[in-house]
Design a protein around this motif. Structure first.
Motif, short mmCIF file in Angstrom:
data_model
loop_
_atom_site.label_atom_id
_atom_site.label_comp_id
_atom_site.label_asym_id
_atom_site.label_seq_id
_atom_site.Cartn_x
_atom_site.Cartn_y
_atom_site.Cartn_z
N PRO A 167 0.83 -1.22 0.00
CA PRO A 167 0.00 0.00 0.00
C PRO A 167 0.86 1.28 0.00
O PRO A 167 1.95 1.32 0.59
CB PRO A 167 -0.79 -0.13 1.30
CG PRO A 167 0.09 -0.93 2.20
CD PRO A 167 0.87 -1.85 1.33
N THR A 168 0.33 2.32 -0.65
CA THR A 168 0.94 3.64 -0.64
C THR A 168 -0.12 4.66 -0.27
O THR A 168 -1.21 4.68 -0.88
CB THR A 168 1.51 3.99 -2.03
OG1 THR A 168 2.52 3.04 -2.36
CG2 THR A 168 2.10 5.39 -2.05
N VAL A 169 0.13 5.51 0.75
CA VAL A 169 -0.84 6.52 1.18
C VAL A 169 -0.28 7.91 0.86
O VAL A 169 0.93 8.16 0.95
CB VAL A 169 -1.14 6.39 2.69
CG1 VAL A 169 -1.90 5.10 2.96
CG2 VAL A 169 0.12 6.45 3.53
N THR A 170 -1.16 8.82 0.47
CA THR A 170 -0.79 10.22 0.17
C THR A 170 -1.14 11.07 1.39
O THR A 170 -2.31 11.07 1.84
CB THR A 170 -1.55 10.73 -1.06
OG1 THR A 170 -1.27 9.86 -2.16
CG2 THR A 170 -1.10 12.13 -1.41
N ILE A 171 -0.15 11.76 1.93
CA ILE A 171 -0.32 12.50 3.19
C ILE A 171 -0.99 13.84 2.90
O ILE A 171 -0.62 14.56 1.97
CB ILE A 171 1.04 12.71 3.89
CG1 ILE A 171 1.69 11.34 4.17
CG2 ILE A 171 0.88 13.52 5.16
CD1 ILE A 171 3.08 11.45 4.71
N ARG A 172 -1.98 14.18 3.75
CA ARG A 172 -2.66 15.46 3.64
C ARG A 172 -1.74 16.53 4.27
O ARG A 172 -1.04 16.27 5.24
CB ARG A 172 -4.00 15.40 4.37
CG ARG A 172 -4.77 16.71 4.33
CD ARG A 172 -5.98 16.64 5.26
NE ARG A 172 -6.92 15.62 4.80
CZ ARG A 172 -7.89 15.86 3.92
NH1 ARG A 172 -8.05 17.06 3.43
NH2 ARG A 172 -8.70 14.88 3.56
N GLY A 173 -1.79 17.74 3.77
CA GLY A 173 -1.03 18.83 4.37
C GLY A 173 -0.32 19.64 3.31
O GLY A 173 -0.34 19.31 2.11
N GLY A 174 0.33 20.70 3.78
CA GLY A 174 0.98 21.59 2.83
C GLY A 174 2.14 20.95 2.12
O GLY A 174 2.35 21.18 0.93
#
Length: 464
Positions: A167-174
């Protein structure tokens, strides 16, 4: 829900083109279905094709029909391309074991908020490197009274296996960015349902839907909530039966219809046999009717040889002096005899020899009272003896024990009468000849042997 539509359409078009090419083989003709698909009930396994392989393409998605999107780790599931293959061993018409291999991609957006009300990820993308499982395939219905195989087979599957994914997750934030985990291996349970359509004798179109229950909550890279992850796979594909085309697939075979076909075949065979026997009986009846008609004609012809209107012992056919007074002694032609002279005549050894020769040479047609021609010379000498010496003669007919008592009695009487009629026709005095039949009542030998029965079939001459 997003879906990689372009790739799926291209794969689906390739599958359908291949199915059309295979569907044009001779196996799809009605003749093949009616001649090669029938298998006698209770035939062994080697009468069928039990191995098959399949290839599928479809949609992989974290969404499944038994779970609300709001309860998922990522509330906006996407549809991604998935593909699979399998090899199956059919054990019964309704059950088979299937080894499956699946791969593809899962993705989704909008992660659920964590315990402090914050959603840490924009989305996830999981590469499903492999998913291998062994499943049982249960065919729910395969009965069609009109055809030897059903056109449609609905089925359900259930199994267990091992998958490997990253799995690969995309991090929320600037700053953004993403995190990819190492490859993870987990146990999972696939459960599905579908329907197969028989395109040809060897090819089935497979439409199915499968929910995969993962034994963890990290296939999307986000461990959230209390439940394990699930994902679904909706697919379309082709199944190819392996083995000789002359054998039907066990999975599509309909044993109920085979028993019906066997019953109808045996019924037709029995009807044909009955018709043949009926025709044979009719032919035998026609022969019997002809024999009866011939017998009636023969009896009518014989009757004129036995009618004696004046009762002098000479049949009218031979009677040259009809209507002689009652009690008048007549000769063999029915004419009154001259007054006999008082002359005493003795039976000599030579006379007895003539009679013995006549008995020895006497033969009749089988089962009849017709004297054979080679017996005439001996009988002629007996007739001349009776004329010359005015002897009396007793004729006693006998038979063996073959046949009924009534038939044997009649035959013995008729034969004695036939000899009398012949002697009278040669001039012997009918009044001095007595013809009697005893049937099978006085055997002189055993009727258990052919030789004994031959001795019992006789006519005795008693000269006095």
């Amino acid at each position: 829900m997003k879906f990689n539509l372009k790739k799926a359409i291209l794969l689906f078009s390739g599958i359908m083109t291949g199915s059309q090419l295979f569907a044009q083989t001779p196996d799809t003709t009605k003749t093949v279905q009616t001649t090669t698909n029938y298998v006698k009930p209770f035939s062994p396994e080697n009468a069928f094709r039990t191995w098959s392989i399949g290839v599928n393409v479809g949609v992989l998605t974290p969404y499944n029909i038994i779970q609300d999107k709001r309860s998922m780790d990522f509330t906006s599931p996407n549809g991604e391309l998935g593909y699979s293959a399998y090899i199956k061993k059919q054990i019964l018409p309704s059950f088979g074991l299937q080894l499956n291999l699946m791969a593809g991609k899962l993705s989704g957006d909008h992660a659920q908020a964590n315990a402090v009300g914050y959603s840490p990820y924009n989305g996830f993308s999981t590469k499903l490197n492999y998913a291998v499982d062994l499943s049982g395939n249960f065919t729910l219905a395969n009965i069609n009274w009109r055809h030897k195989q059903g056109f449609i087979q609905p089925y359900v599957t259930l199994g267990g296996g091992l998958m490997g994914y990253k799995p690969t997750v995309t991090i929320r934030g600037g700053s953004g960015g993403s995190v990819t985990a190492d490859q993870i291996h987990e146990f999972y349970i696939p459960a599905g349902a579908g329907v197969k359509f028989n395109i040809s004798q060897s090819i089935n179109l497979d439409l199915g839907y499968q929910i995969n229950f993962v034994n963890s909550d990290n296939i999307d890279g986000y461990n959230h909530g209390m439940g394990n992850d699930r994902f679904s796979y909706a697919h379309i594909g082709l199944e190819f039966a392996l083995g000789s085309r002359s054998k039907p697939q066990l999975a599509t075979h309909n044993p109920v219809n085979s028993m019906r076909t066997e019953y109808l075949t045996e019924e037709a065979t029995l009807n044909n046999s009955i018709q043949a026997q009926r025709a044979q009986l009719e032919a035998e009846k026609a022969k019997n009717d002809k024999l009866r008609a011939d017998l009636d004609v023969t009896n009518a012809n014989l009757a004129k040889f036995t009618v004696d209107s004046d009762g002098d012992g000479v049949p009218d056919f031979f009677d040259k002096c009809p209507n002689t007074p009652s009690g008048t002694k007549v000769d063999g032609s029915g004419c009154p005899l001259p007054t006999p002279k008082d002359v005493k005549v003795y039976v000599t050894e030579e006379d007895r020899k003539i009679v013995r020769e006549a008995i020895k040479n006497l033969e009749f047609d089988f089962g009849k009272a017709t004297i054979r021609a080679h017996s005439y010379p001996s009988l002629d000498r007996v007739a001349q003896l009776l004329i010359d010496k005015n002897f009396s003669l007793k004729l006693a007919g006998h038979t063996d024990n073959v046949g009924s008592a009534d038939a044997n009695m009649k035959l013995s009487k008729d034969r004695a009468e036939a000899i009398k009629a012949y002697l009278v026709s040669k001039g012997a005095n009918a009044s001095r000849i007595e013809a009697t039949g005893y049937g099978k009542t006085q055997p002189i030998a055993s009727n258990k042997t052919a030789k004994g029965r031959q001795l019992n079939r006789r006519v005795e001459f008693t000269l006095f």
